[in-house]
Write a protein that holds these residues in place. Structure first.
Motif, mmCIF file in Angstrom:
data_model
loop_
_atom_site.group_PDB
_atom_site.id
_atom_site.type_symbol
_atom_site.label_atom_id
_atom_site.label_comp_id
_atom_site.label_asym_id
_atom_site.label_seq_id
_atom_site.Cartn_x
_atom_site.Cartn_y
_atom_site.Cartn_z
ATOM 1 N N ILE A 307 1.507 -1.068 -0.037
ATOM 2 C CA ILE A 307 -0.103 0.158 0.109
ATOM 3 C C ILE A 307 1.085 1.401 -0.199
ATOM 4 N N VAL A 308 0.624 2.312 -0.991
ATOM 5 C CA VAL A 308 1.344 3.807 -0.911
ATOM 6 C C VAL A 308 0.642 4.569 -0.408
ATOM 7 N N ARG A 309 0.955 5.415 0.357
ATOM 8 C CA ARG A 309 -0.066 6.710 0.879
ATOM 9 C C ARG A 309 0.302 7.516 0.578
ATOM 10 N N LEU A 310 -0.973 7.789 0.084
ATOM 11 C CA LEU A 310 -0.886 9.522 -0.435
ATOM 12 C C LEU A 310 -1.258 10.578 -0.102
ATOM 13 N N GLN A 311 -1.303 11.877 0.406
ATOM 14 C CA GLN A 311 -1.988 12.065 1.601
ATOM 15 C C GLN A 311 -3.046 11.763 2.294
ATOM 16 N N ASP A 312 -3.887 11.663 2.349
ATOM 17 C CA ASP A 312 -4.874 11.003 2.575
ATOM 18 C C ASP A 312 -5.844 9.578 1.664
ATOM 19 N N LYS A 313 -5.066 9.582 0.483
ATOM 20 C CA LYS A 313 -5.250 8.253 -0.068
ATOM 21 C C LYS A 313 -4.557 7.117 0.149
ATOM 22 N N SER A 314 -4.982 5.904 -0.677
ATOM 23 C CA SER A 314 -4.235 4.626 -0.294
ATOM 24 C C SER A 314 -4.135 4.313 -1.772
ATOM 25 N N GLN A 315 -2.813 3.667 -2.362
ATOM 26 C CA GLN A 315 -2.945 2.993 -3.447
ATOM 27 C C GLN A 315 -2.198 1.923 -3.817
ATOM 28 N N VAL A 316 -2.877 1.397 -4.635
ATOM 29 C CA VAL A 316 -2.025 -0.006 -5.357
ATOM 30 C C VAL A 316 -1.507 0.194 -6.209
ATOM 31 N N TYR A 317 0.051 -0.090 -7.360
ATOM 32 C CA TYR A 317 -0.305 -0.322 -8.205
ATOM 33 C C TYR A 317 0.236 -1.902 -8.697
ATOM 34 N N LYS A 318 -1.039 -1.422 -10.023
ATOM 35 C CA LYS A 318 -1.608 -2.930 -10.383
ATOM 36 C C LYS A 318 -0.476 -2.962 -12.533
#
Length: 378
Positions: A307-318
């Motif tokens: 999981i990569v945190r960017l401010q208040d968002k979470s994302q993954v690299y698909k």
């Protein structure tokens, strides 16, 4: 001069490279390594839910006197284990004893008065049957007899009351348990407003904790009815009590109650977990954590480092079909195990994502490279 020296070095390096190649020596080639990835799939997982809790004895009783007087004797010590009926405190009983003796004397006088009234009534009744006395005298004597009977009943009640008051001077344990702090000393003047000690019935202990608003909402959304609470509680998993120092209490507990009223200030319900306490290691007031594990069925679980945190968002690299990465926003739920997250939205089963090194990936970056085939020498 400097430019000519640099040119000479470049020519020399080129000549050396050509020479090494002509001699059959292979120069090292730059290789690119793939990032670590995983294919998303659904699985079952146990989630530990944690609640701050405070221990309380099953029968915690505040010991207070029911009569006023001087405290003559303290028969127990703080922390002592006592049994039901055991004497704890003794209050000066001399006044209560005198009250009892006076009440008993009044009872004897009332009984004598009753006996006299009875004799007079029976005498007048015989005389009335012989038509010697009037009905007026008979009725008067009957009334006097009934008044004497009532006086005896009052005197007997006064004796019983005095006996109760005398009994209050000896304070006994209403339940078995452990004596708490004793803030009074022998010789103190005590009254029904005085707290002598707290007796904790600790054979069974309750851990009280607040059920979070999220769980309350889940119960409401599940459509659980009021008459189904007992069934719901019976199906809850066992609970573990962890003390503040991290020590895990060896005996498991069970949820025994769930309040039916939501606290307006906190928006939570109060729950109780019952723990056996055969060794007496648990005491009222101990604080710790209740841990209960709930099974989550068919969920997507990924390691936290994916999981990569960017401010208040979470994302993954698909990983796309061309081996390049694209960022996908996801929502997560903590598993409380310190290693994984549950993905609640953003990914589907079968998706391939970058795990180790996800923080070093950029949009459109190639993350998978084919492995070179190693030719074996014959």
């Amino acid at each position: 001069m400097k430019k000519k020296s640099a040119m000479k070095c470049a020519v020399a390096m080129a000549t050396l490279t050509v020479g090494l190649t002509s001699c059959g020596i292979d120069m090292p080639k730059e290789t690119q390594s793939s990032f670590e990835t995983m294919t998303v799939k659904k699985s079952d997982i146990e989630l530990p839910y944690k609640f701050s809790a405070r221990m309380k004895g099953q029968n915690d009783v505040t010991i207070t006197p029911q009569v006023s007087g001087q405290l003559m004797k303290i028969c127990v010590a703080e922390g002592q284990q006592v049994k039901k009926g055991q004497t704890l405190f003794i209050i000066d009983s001399r006044n209560a004893q005198l009250e009892l003796e006076a009440a008993q004397a009044n009872l004897q006088a009332a009984l004598a008065q009753e006996n006299s009234a009875k004799l007079e009534y029976e005498s007048n009744k015989n005389l009335f049957d012989k038509k010697i006395v009037s009905s007026y005298m008979l009725n008067n004597s009957e009334n006097s007899y009934k008044q004497a009977q009532a006086a005896v009943a009052q005197a007997r009640a006064a004796v019983n009351r005095a006996k109760v008051e005398l009994g209050f001077c000896t304070i006994s344990a209403p339940v078995s348990g452990v004596i708490g702090e004793i803030p009074v000393r022998a010789g103190d003047q005590v009254s029904p407003m005085s707290e002598l000690t707290m007796l904790s019935g600790n054979t069974t202990m309750y851990a009280e904790f607040s059920v979070t608003e999220a769980i309350v909402e889940a119960l409401v959304q599940s459509g659980m009815k009021a008459n189904e609470v007992d069934k719901y509680i019976a199906n809850l998993p066992e609970a573990t009590f962890v003390m503040k120092n991290g020590t895990e209490y060896p005996h498991k507990g069970r949820v025994v109650s769930l309040s039916g009223v939501v606290n307006a200030a906190t928006g939570s319900l109060t729950a109780k977990v019952s723990f056996p306490n055969p060794e007496g290691h648990l005491y009222s007031g101990i604080q710790g954590t209740i841990v209960m594990s709930f099974a989550e069925k068919s969920v997507i679980v990924v390691p936290q480092f994916a999981i990569v945190r960017l401010q208040d968002k979470s994302q993954v690299y698909k990983v796309k079909a061309d081996s390049t990465a694209t960022a996908v926003e996801v929502t997560t739920e903590d598993t409380s195990n310190g290693k994984d997250f549950i993905i609640t939205s953003g990914l589907n089963e079968g998706d391939q994502i970058v795990t180790t090194g996800a923080n070093n990936v950029t949009e459109g970056m190639k993350v998978l490279f084919p492995k070179e085939e190693v030719k074996s020498e014959k």
